[in-house]
Design a protein around this motif. Structure first.
Motif, PDB file in Angstrom:
ATOM      1  N   CYS A 188       0.833  -1.203   0.000  1.00 40.97           N
ATOM      2  CA  CYS A 188       0.000   0.000   0.000  1.00 40.97           C
ATOM      3  C   CYS A 188       0.872   1.260   0.000  1.00 40.97           C
ATOM      4  N   ALA A 189       1.890   1.289   0.865  1.00 42.10           N
ATOM      5  CA  ALA A 189       2.779   2.453   0.953  1.00 42.10           C
ATOM      6  C   ALA A 189       3.542   2.664  -0.347  1.00 42.10           C
ATOM      7  N   ALA A 190       4.070   1.597  -0.925  1.00 42.52           N
ATOM      8  CA  ALA A 190       4.830   1.712  -2.171  1.00 42.52           C
ATOM      9  C   ALA A 190       3.918   2.149  -3.321  1.00 42.52           C
ATOM     10  N   LYS A 191       2.701   1.643  -3.330  1.00 41.67           N
ATOM     11  CA  LYS A 191       1.739   2.024  -4.365  1.00 41.67           C
ATOM     12  C   LYS A 191       1.407   3.515  -4.261  1.00 41.67           C
ATOM     13  N   TRP A 192       1.198   3.996  -3.032  1.00 40.02           N
ATOM     14  CA  TRP A 192       0.838   5.405  -2.831  1.00 40.02           C
ATOM     15  C   TRP A 192       1.999   6.330  -3.162  1.00 40.02           C
ATOM     16  N   SER A 193       3.170   6.004  -2.635  1.00 36.97           N
ATOM     17  CA  SER A 193       4.327   6.908  -2.771  1.00 36.97           C
ATOM     18  C   SER A 193       5.113   6.692  -4.056  1.00 36.97           C
ATOM     19  N   LYS A 194       4.931   5.508  -4.670  1.00 33.97           N
ATOM     20  CA  LYS A 194       5.722   5.116  -5.841  1.00 33.97           C
ATOM     21  C   LYS A 194       7.212   5.116  -5.509  1.00 33.97           C
ATOM     22  N   ARG A 195       7.505   4.762  -4.264  1.00 31.87           N
ATOM     23  CA  ARG A 195       8.878   4.734  -3.748  1.00 31.87           C
ATOM     24  C   ARG A 195       9.070   3.535  -2.841  1.00 31.87           C
ATOM     25  N   TYR A 196      10.344   3.161  -2.672  1.00 32.29           N
ATOM     26  CA  TYR A 196      10.672   2.185  -1.648  1.00 32.29           C
ATOM     27  C   TYR A 196      10.314   2.829  -0.306  1.00 32.29           C
ATOM     28  N   SER A 197       9.726   2.045   0.583  1.00 34.94           N
ATOM     29  CA  SER A 197       9.277   2.578   1.867  1.00 34.94           C
ATOM     30  C   SER A 197       9.719   1.638   2.976  1.00 34.94           C
ATOM     31  N   ILE A 244      11.619  11.088   1.755  1.00 37.06           N
ATOM     32  CA  ILE A 244      11.219  11.845   0.573  1.00 37.06           C
ATOM     33  C   ILE A 244       9.718  12.145   0.665  1.00 37.06           C
ATOM     34  N   LYS A 245       9.330  13.280   0.141  1.00 39.29           N
ATOM     35  CA  LYS A 245       7.933  13.742   0.211  1.00 39.29           C
ATOM     36  C   LYS A 245       6.993  12.746  -0.479  1.00 39.29           C
ATOM     37  N   VAL A 246       5.815  12.565   0.142  1.00 30.20           N
ATOM     38  CA  VAL A 246       4.780  11.695  -0.432  1.00 30.20           C
ATOM     39  C   VAL A 246       3.563  12.535  -0.803  1.00 30.20           C
ATOM     40  N   PRO A 247       2.734  12.032  -1.719  1.00 32.80           N
ATOM     41  CA  PRO A 247       1.493  12.749  -2.047  1.00 32.80           C
ATOM     42  C   PRO A 247       0.614  12.874  -0.802  1.00 32.80           C
ATOM     43  N   GLN A 248      -0.069  13.995  -0.701  1.00 32.46           N
ATOM     44  CA  GLN A 248      -0.954  14.243   0.442  1.00 32.46           C
ATOM     45  C   GLN A 248      -2.232  13.426   0.296  1.00 32.46           C
ATOM     46  N   THR A 278      -1.338  11.080   5.893  1.00 33.13           N
ATOM     47  CA  THR A 278       0.037  11.259   5.441  1.00 33.13           C
ATOM     48  C   THR A 278       0.663  12.453   6.141  1.00 33.13           C
ATOM     49  N   GLY A 279       1.962  12.350   6.322  1.00 34.12           N
ATOM     50  CA  GLY A 279       2.779  13.469   6.771  1.00 34.12           C
ATOM     51  C   GLY A 279       3.617  13.926   5.593  1.00 34.12           C
ATOM     52  N   ARG A 280       4.755  14.525   5.873  1.00 33.46           N
ATOM     53  CA  ARG A 280       5.629  14.940   4.779  1.00 33.46           C
ATOM     54  C   ARG A 280       6.177  13.725   4.023  1.00 33.46           C
ATOM     55  N   SER A 281       6.730  12.760   4.764  1.00 34.25           N
ATOM     56  CA  SER A 281       7.271  11.554   4.137  1.00 34.25           C
ATOM     57  C   SER A 281       6.625  10.284   4.681  1.00 34.25           C
TER      58      SER A 281
END
Length: 162
Positions: A43-52, A122-126, A81-84
């Motif tokens: 879920c986190a990787a899908k939302w952020s499109k980043r390694y989490s 790294i910043k994530v989408p709000q 969500t927060g900043r990252s």
């Protein structure tokens, strides 16, 4: 801001296997926590499109035992969500695959942090809640976040642990 369609959630479905059980014949709690971590990471990787990376697991509740052969669903969704950081509500349900009467067996909040290639936050989408239930879940997640901060402070202040 990211659209929410299905971008803020994942659902895993599978059967509990004989290799998942403990000495009491029920699915081992550690196995359930592994499923929770895997679904929340997806879920986190899908939302952020980043390694989490996992930051915390709050309020893991073992409500009912899971039996071998039961159908399992692990649903994870972003609720704050927060900043990252991404705060994810996870609920595990189980049922006999012949009747599909699911019951909640576990629930919790897992917090992940998105990282860049060097491992820095790294910043994530709000995330913005759109329904009353989503607003309430966000409030509970924020309460869990405050509790985790207070617990860290208690360890440090009372025991000198950092």
């Amino acid at each position: 801001m990211m659209k929410k369609t299905q971008e803020n959630s994942v659902e895993f479905c599978f059967l509990a296997e004989p290799t998942d059980v403990n000495f009491g014949g029920k699915v081992h709690g550690g196995m359930v926590m592994k499923w929770i971590d895997q679904a929340s990471y997806a879920c986190a990787a899908k939302w952020s499109k980043r390694y989490s990376v996992t930051i915390s697991a709050n309020g893991i509740r073992f409500i009912r035992p899971i039996l071998v052969g039961q159908m399992i669903t692990v649903c994870a969704r972003i609720v704050h969500t927060g900043r990252s950081s991404m705060h994810i509500y996870v609920v595990v349900r189980a049922c006999d695959p012949k009747d599909h009467n699911y019951v909640v067996t576990n629930r919790c909040f897992i917090t992940f942090m998105a990282t860049d290639e060097s491992g820095y936050p790294i910043k994530v989408p709000q995330y913005t809640p759109e329904t009353e239930e989503e607003e309430k879940l966000e409030q509970v997640a924020m309460h869990a976040k405050d509790f985790a901060i207070q617990l860290d402070q208690d360890f440090e202040n009372q025991l000198g642990w950092k």
